[in-house]
Design a protein around this motif. Structure first.
Motif, PDB file in Angstrom:
ATOM      1  N   ASP A 237       0.862  -1.183   0.000  1.00  8.28           N
ATOM      2  CA  ASP A 237       0.000   0.000   0.000  1.00  8.28           C
ATOM      3  C   ASP A 237       0.895   1.228   0.000  1.00  8.28           C
ATOM      4  OD1 ASP A 237      -2.269  -1.460   0.050  1.00  8.28           O
ATOM      5  OD2 ASP A 237      -3.006  -0.701   1.969  1.00  8.28           O
ATOM      6  N   TRP A 238       0.507   2.224  -0.786  1.00  6.78           N
ATOM      7  CA  TRP A 238       1.298   3.452  -0.810  1.00  6.78           C
ATOM      8  C   TRP A 238       0.887   4.348   0.350  1.00  6.78           C
ATOM      9  CZ3 TRP A 238       5.702   4.453  -2.659  1.00  6.78           C
ATOM     10  CH2 TRP A 238       6.143   5.760  -2.790  1.00  6.78           C
ATOM     11  N   TYR A 239       1.859   4.995   0.980  1.00  4.20           N
ATOM     12  CA  TYR A 239       1.571   5.934   2.066  1.00  4.20           C
ATOM     13  C   TYR A 239       1.765   7.346   1.566  1.00  4.20           C
ATOM     14  CZ  TYR A 239       1.357   2.060   5.310  1.00  4.20           C
ATOM     15  OH  TYR A 239       0.993   0.899   5.948  1.00  4.20           O
ATOM     16  N   GLU A 240       0.729   8.152   1.760  1.00 10.46           N
ATOM     17  CA  GLU A 240       0.717   9.510   1.221  1.00 10.46           C
ATOM     18  C   GLU A 240       0.943  10.509   2.352  1.00 10.46           C
ATOM     19  OE1 GLU A 240       0.632  12.322  -1.504  1.00 10.46           O
ATOM     20  OE2 GLU A 240       0.114  10.297  -2.158  1.00 10.46           O
ATOM     21  N   THR A 241       1.801  11.468   2.080  1.00 13.79           N
ATOM     22  CA  THR A 241       1.987  12.561   3.037  1.00 13.79           C
ATOM     23  C   THR A 241       0.708  13.386   3.118  1.00 13.79           C
ATOM     24  OG1 THR A 241       4.293  12.680   2.394  1.00 13.79           O
ATOM     25  CG2 THR A 241       3.377  14.591   3.531  1.00 13.79           C
ATOM     26  N   GLY A 242       0.353  13.815   4.321  1.00 18.96           N
ATOM     27  CA  GLY A 242      -0.855  14.629   4.457  1.00 18.96           C
ATOM     28  C   GLY A 242      -1.200  14.800   5.911  1.00 18.96           C
ATOM     29  N   TYR A 245      -0.090  11.310   7.887  1.00 15.50           N
ATOM     30  CA  TYR A 245       1.338  10.989   7.966  1.00 15.50           C
ATOM     31  C   TYR A 245       2.168  12.195   7.557  1.00 15.50           C
ATOM     32  CZ  TYR A 245      -0.603   6.279   7.819  1.00 15.50           C
ATOM     33  OH  TYR A 245      -1.333   5.158   8.066  1.00 15.50           O
ATOM     34  N   SER A 246       3.184  12.516   8.356  1.00 18.45           N
ATOM     35  CA  SER A 246       4.152  13.531   7.940  1.00 18.45           C
ATOM     36  C   SER A 246       4.958  12.970   6.775  1.00 18.45           C
ATOM     37  CB  SER A 246       5.085  13.871   9.092  1.00 18.45           C
ATOM     38  OG  SER A 246       5.927  12.761   9.352  1.00 18.45           O
ATOM     39  N   ALA A 247       5.692  13.867   6.109  1.00 14.14           N
ATOM     40  CA  ALA A 247       6.487  13.414   4.961  1.00 14.14           C
ATOM     41  C   ALA A 247       7.478  12.332   5.372  1.00 14.14           C
ATOM     42  CB  ALA A 247       7.219  14.607   4.344  1.00 14.14           C
ATOM     43  N   SER A 248       8.088  12.489   6.539  1.00 15.58           N
ATOM     44  CA  SER A 248       9.112  11.508   6.913  1.00 15.58           C
ATOM     45  C   SER A 248       8.473  10.172   7.297  1.00 15.58           C
ATOM     46  CB  SER A 248       9.995  12.045   8.032  1.00 15.58           C
ATOM     47  OG  SER A 248       9.254  12.140   9.229  1.00 15.58           O
ATOM     48  N   VAL A 249       7.325  10.222   7.923  1.00 16.39           N
ATOM     49  CA  VAL A 249       6.657   8.957   8.287  1.00 16.39           C
ATOM     50  C   VAL A 249       6.206   8.231   7.026  1.00 16.39           C
ATOM     51  CG1 VAL A 249       4.633   7.957   9.408  1.00 16.39           C
ATOM     52  CG2 VAL A 249       5.969   9.722  10.575  1.00 16.39           C
ATOM     53  N   ALA A 250       5.599   8.981   6.103  1.00 17.65           N
ATOM     54  CA  ALA A 250       5.157   8.339   4.859  1.00 17.65           C
ATOM     55  C   ALA A 250       6.351   7.752   4.114  1.00 17.65           C
ATOM     56  CB  ALA A 250       4.413   9.346   3.981  1.00 17.65           C
ATOM     57  N   ASN A 252       9.199   6.746   5.325  1.00 16.48           N
ATOM     58  CA  ASN A 252       9.694   5.561   6.022  1.00 16.48           C
ATOM     59  C   ASN A 252       8.830   4.345   5.747  1.00 16.48           C
ATOM     60  OD1 ASN A 252      12.070   6.096   7.485  1.00 16.48           O
ATOM     61  ND2 ASN A 252      10.921   7.408   8.869  1.00 16.48           N
ATOM     62  N   ARG A 253       7.539   4.563   5.762  1.00 17.28           N
ATOM     63  CA  ARG A 253       6.649   3.418   5.548  1.00 17.28           C
ATOM     64  C   ARG A 253       6.789   2.869   4.135  1.00 17.28           C
ATOM     65  NH1 ARG A 253       1.552   3.874   9.593  1.00 17.28           N
ATOM     66  NH2 ARG A 253       2.879   4.342  11.372  1.00 17.28           N
ATOM     67  N   ASN A 254       6.922   3.749   3.176  1.00 18.13           N
ATOM     68  CA  ASN A 254       7.102   3.272   1.806  1.00 18.13           C
ATOM     69  C   ASN A 254       8.415   2.511   1.657  1.00 18.13           C
ATOM     70  OD1 ASN A 254       4.636   4.256   0.905  1.00 18.13           O
ATOM     71  ND2 ASN A 254       5.479   6.313   0.580  1.00 18.13           N
ATOM     72  N   LEU A 255       9.451   3.023   2.294  1.00 13.98           N
ATOM     73  CA  LEU A 255      10.741   2.319   2.263  1.00 13.98           C
ATOM     74  C   LEU A 255      10.645   0.950   2.918  1.00 13.98           C
ATOM     75  CD1 LEU A 255      13.640   4.726   3.324  1.00 13.98           C
ATOM     76  CD2 LEU A 255      13.684   3.083   1.438  1.00 13.98           C
ATOM     77  N   ALA A 256       9.975   0.922   4.082  1.00 15.12           N
ATOM     78  CA  ALA A 256       9.941  -0.315   4.858  1.00 15.12           C
ATOM     79  C   ALA A 256       9.028  -1.362   4.218  1.00 15.12           C
ATOM     80  CB  ALA A 256       9.502  -0.043   6.292  1.00 15.12           C
ATOM     81  N   ILE A 275      16.540  -0.655   6.529  1.00 12.59           N
ATOM     82  CA  ILE A 275      16.665  -1.129   7.912  1.00 12.59           C
ATOM     83  C   ILE A 275      16.340   0.009   8.878  1.00 12.59           C
ATOM     84  CG2 ILE A 275      18.306  -2.004   9.625  1.00 12.59           C
ATOM     85  CD1 ILE A 275      19.658  -3.487   7.209  1.00 12.59           C
ATOM     86  N   ASP A 276      16.854   1.192   8.586  1.00 10.88           N
ATOM     87  CA  ASP A 276      16.551   2.353   9.435  1.00 10.88           C
ATOM     88  C   ASP A 276      15.043   2.606   9.463  1.00 10.88           C
ATOM     89  OD1 ASP A 276      19.235   2.642   9.826  1.00 10.88           O
ATOM     90  OD2 ASP A 276      19.471   4.319   8.436  1.00 10.88           O
ATOM     91  N   ALA A 277      14.422   2.491   8.292  1.00  8.28           N
ATOM     92  CA  ALA A 277      12.981   2.766   8.211  1.00  8.28           C
ATOM     93  C   ALA A 277      12.190   1.768   9.051  1.00  8.28           C
ATOM     94  CB  ALA A 277      12.508   2.728   6.760  1.00  8.28           C
ATOM     95  N   PHE A 278      12.641   0.516   9.074  1.00 11.88           N
ATOM     96  CA  PHE A 278      11.976  -0.486   9.910  1.00 11.88           C
ATOM     97  C   PHE A 278      12.034  -0.085  11.379  1.00 11.88           C
ATOM     98  CE2 PHE A 278      11.736  -3.612   6.554  1.00 11.88           C
ATOM     99  CZ  PHE A 278      10.812  -4.531   7.006  1.00 11.88           C
ATOM    100  N   LEU A 279      13.151   0.472  11.801  1.00 14.08           N
ATOM    101  CA  LEU A 279      13.376   0.721  13.224  1.00 14.08           C
ATOM    102  C   LEU A 279      12.744   2.004  13.718  1.00 14.08           C
ATOM    103  CD1 LEU A 279      17.116  -0.378  13.308  1.00 14.08           C
ATOM    104  CD2 LEU A 279      15.135  -1.636  14.194  1.00 14.08           C
ATOM    105  N   VAL A 280      12.437   2.908  12.777  1.00 17.71           N
ATOM    106  CA  VAL A 280      12.124   4.270  13.161  1.00 17.71           C
ATOM    107  C   VAL A 280      10.701   4.463  13.647  1.00 17.71           C
ATOM    108  CG1 VAL A 280      11.310   6.093  11.580  1.00 17.71           C
ATOM    109  CG2 VAL A 280      13.724   5.923  12.183  1.00 17.71           C
ATOM    110  N   GLU A 281       9.798   3.614  13.220  1.00 13.91           N
ATOM    111  CA  GLU A 281       8.378   3.867  13.448  1.00 13.91           C
ATOM    112  C   GLU A 281       7.747   2.773  14.290  1.00 13.91           C
ATOM    113  OE1 GLU A 281       6.230   6.234  12.738  1.00 13.91           O
ATOM    114  OE2 GLU A 281       7.910   7.469  12.067  1.00 13.91           O
ATOM    115  N   PRO A 282       7.967   2.795  15.580  1.00 11.19           N
ATOM    116  CA  PRO A 282       7.497   1.680  16.404  1.00 11.19           C
ATOM    117  C   PRO A 282       5.984   1.592  16.535  1.00 11.19           C
ATOM    118  CG  PRO A 282       8.430   3.424  17.769  1.00 11.19           C
ATOM    119  CD  PRO A 282       8.657   3.833  16.344  1.00 11.19           C
ATOM    120  N   ASP A 283       5.244   2.600  16.053  1.00 12.40           N
ATOM    121  CA  ASP A 283       3.794   2.562  16.270  1.00 12.40           C
ATOM    122  C   ASP A 283       3.065   1.707  15.254  1.00 12.40           C
ATOM    123  OD1 ASP A 283       4.513   4.553  14.313  1.00 12.40           O
ATOM    124  OD2 ASP A 283       2.415   5.163  14.322  1.00 12.40           O
TER     125      ASP A 283
END
Ligand code: GBH
Length: 479
Positions: A237-242, A245-250, A252-256, A275-283
């Protein structure tokens, strides 16, 4: 002058072709016909716990009707067709003797695809594991799946490799692993507490994919093996900034998600940013917060370069406000609508893939389950305005990606040719073709083409793209 003009217009046209997809359990029926043995979905839906659920014992009966169904392709100028082989139809007891009747069935299907002017895309595995593989070693929960799958792949290569050039090894590894082997929501129903089990299962599936591709590239099958092309269809699924999700969260999710699937198969390993993207968003309940497993050096050598194109399944974008959705959410409604319709997400995702991997892209699934088609009268189903609007925006996004962004999107496989068994339900209707009485015992199962499907055909006729695909190797050489 005219001739030169025509030639140069032709030279400028992009390479692209389109068609339809489907999968064995969702469409074939004939669950115990022709020597087919039970798969994990037969077992699941026949079990006492699921006796009151729908099942795919009959579904659209494509096993008996494929010849008629495939005749639709040339009438629409559709030239690609994706199907999956049911492992338990072509091999006994997981890795035992081939079942010649099952082998002949798919051989005939492939011949019919080619005879109708289309190129077969063969999915080796679309989740319907032989029950015997599960009974013997727990299927995808055990590394033994890798050698078993290599034996199965050998049977397919030998039987079909002269006519099939495009191979999709495993459809949506994460869906198969998560629903079947961790959450237990689908067959075989294994429940494991942690998402780590899904991550481990996906890594095992990537190793399986790589082992199969390396076997093809180093083996000697029938003289056509050097021509084969491999893909690994992803569910991202694509994650859209808005607002959500902030730009960095979106990002990261797309990367992960997207990087998780394809980095190892292109580069041999995850790049550090994944790997960083996996670790960054624990929620995030799913991929985030849990690192993917490290591959061994030997694994990395096998993994690298094992996809020839990005096989991209696209349905939905997360994080957009409801007001941004182009048509009402599809699939799973009204209980749990999961498909948020936003064609810009398709275009952005394709750009992401090309920027990262620099490979051709084939859209191996794009489709829409209009939420109201289960209840509308027939004429409103056939003329469904939401389905038409979905295709208008998505075809525009695809051609913008090709013509403006200059992405090498080479193919579109519409999910799906017919309404079918949507993993538990018949009321989520993705089909380009309506099936009369689908899911009702004894129904006619007559086929009626939905009008939006003619719109798609006309749209691509107008585009005059060059078809870059070459039918079965025996038919027309190579590209
Ligand atoms: C694909 O899965 C499959 O390849 C195909 O067989 C299927 O028919 C098609 O798409 C349509 O679904 O219920 O909210 O938890 C798509 C990926 C991931 C979509 C899980 C449904 C469940 C969301 N699927 N998702 S929810």
């Amino acid at each position: 002058g005219v001739l030169i003009l025509l030639l140069s217009a032709n030279a400028l046209a992009a390479d692209f072709a389109w068609g339809f997809g489907g999968s064995s359990y969702q469409t074939e029926g004939a669950w115990n016909v022709g020597g087919k043995e039970p798969n994990v979905y037969d077992q699941w839906y026949h079990s006492a716990a699921h006796a009151s659920d729908a099942n795919a014992d009959v579904t659209v009966d494509q096993y008996h009707r494929y010849k008629d169904d495939l005749k639709l392709l040339p009438t629409l100028d559709a030239t690609l067709y994706r199907f999956s082989v049911s492992w338990s139809r072509v091999m006994h007891n997981c890795t035992g003797m081939p079942n010649e009747e099952g082998i002949a069935f798919y051989g005939s299907m492939i011949d019919e695809i080619i005879n109708n002017g289309a190129v077969p895309f063969l999915t080796m595995f679309h989740w319907d594991l032989p029950q015997a593989c599960y009974d013997q070693f727990q299927g995808f929960n055990n590394d033994k799946i890798i050698s078993a799958f290599m034996q199965y792949a050998t049977v397919l290569f030998n039987a079909y490799g002269d006519r099939v050039k495009y191979w999709l090894t495993v459809n949506e590894a994460e869906s198969n692993c998560k629903f079947g082997y961790q959450q237990g929501r689908l067959a075989p129903g294994l429940v494991q507490a942690s998402y780590q089990a899904t991550i481990d299962c996906v890594a095992r599936t990537q190793k399986l994919h790589a082992a199969v591709v390396k076997m093809a590239r180093t083996g000697n099958f029938n003289g056509y093996e050097k021509l084969w092309k491999f893909g690994f269809p992803s569910n991202v699924d694509w994650y859209e900034t808005g607002s959500v999700y902030s730009a960095s969260v979106a990002a990261n999710r797309n990367l992960a998600r997207a990087g998780w699937y394809h980095d190892p198969l292109v580069f041999g390993d995850y790049k550090q940013d994944v790997i960083d993207a996996f670790l960054v968003e624990p929620d995030n309940a799913d991929a985030m917060g849990t690192p993917p497993p490290a591959f061994s050096d030997a694994d990395k050598l096998v993994l690298a370069g094992t996809v020839d194109f990005i096989a991209m399944n696209y349905y939905s974008t997360s994080g957009i406000p409801v007001s941004a959705e182009e048509v009402p959410s599809g699939a799973g409604c009204p209980l749990l609508c999961w498909q948020h319709v936003y064609s810009k997400g398709l275009r952005e995702m394709a750009n992401w893939y090309y920027n990262r991997y620099n490979l051709d892209i084939i859209l191996t699934e794009v489709g829409y389950a209009a939420p109201d088609e289960a209840t509308l009268p027939l004429d409103q189903v056939i003329n469904n305005p939401n389905r038409l609007a979905f295709w208008k925006t998505h075809l525009q996004a695809i051609s913008d990606a090709i013509e403006i962004d200059k992405l090498p999107i080479k193919g579109l496989l519409i999910w799906s040719l017919t309404d079918n068994f949507e993993w538990g339900y018949y009321d989520q209707k993705f089909g380009a073709v309506y099936i009369e009485g689908l899911g009702v015992a004894g129904a006619s199962l007559n086929r009626i083409v939905k009008n939006s499907t003619y719109f798609v055909a006309d749209y691509f006729r107008g585009k005059k793209y060059n078809n870059p695909f070459v039918a079965g190797n025996k038919q027309g050489g190579v590209n």
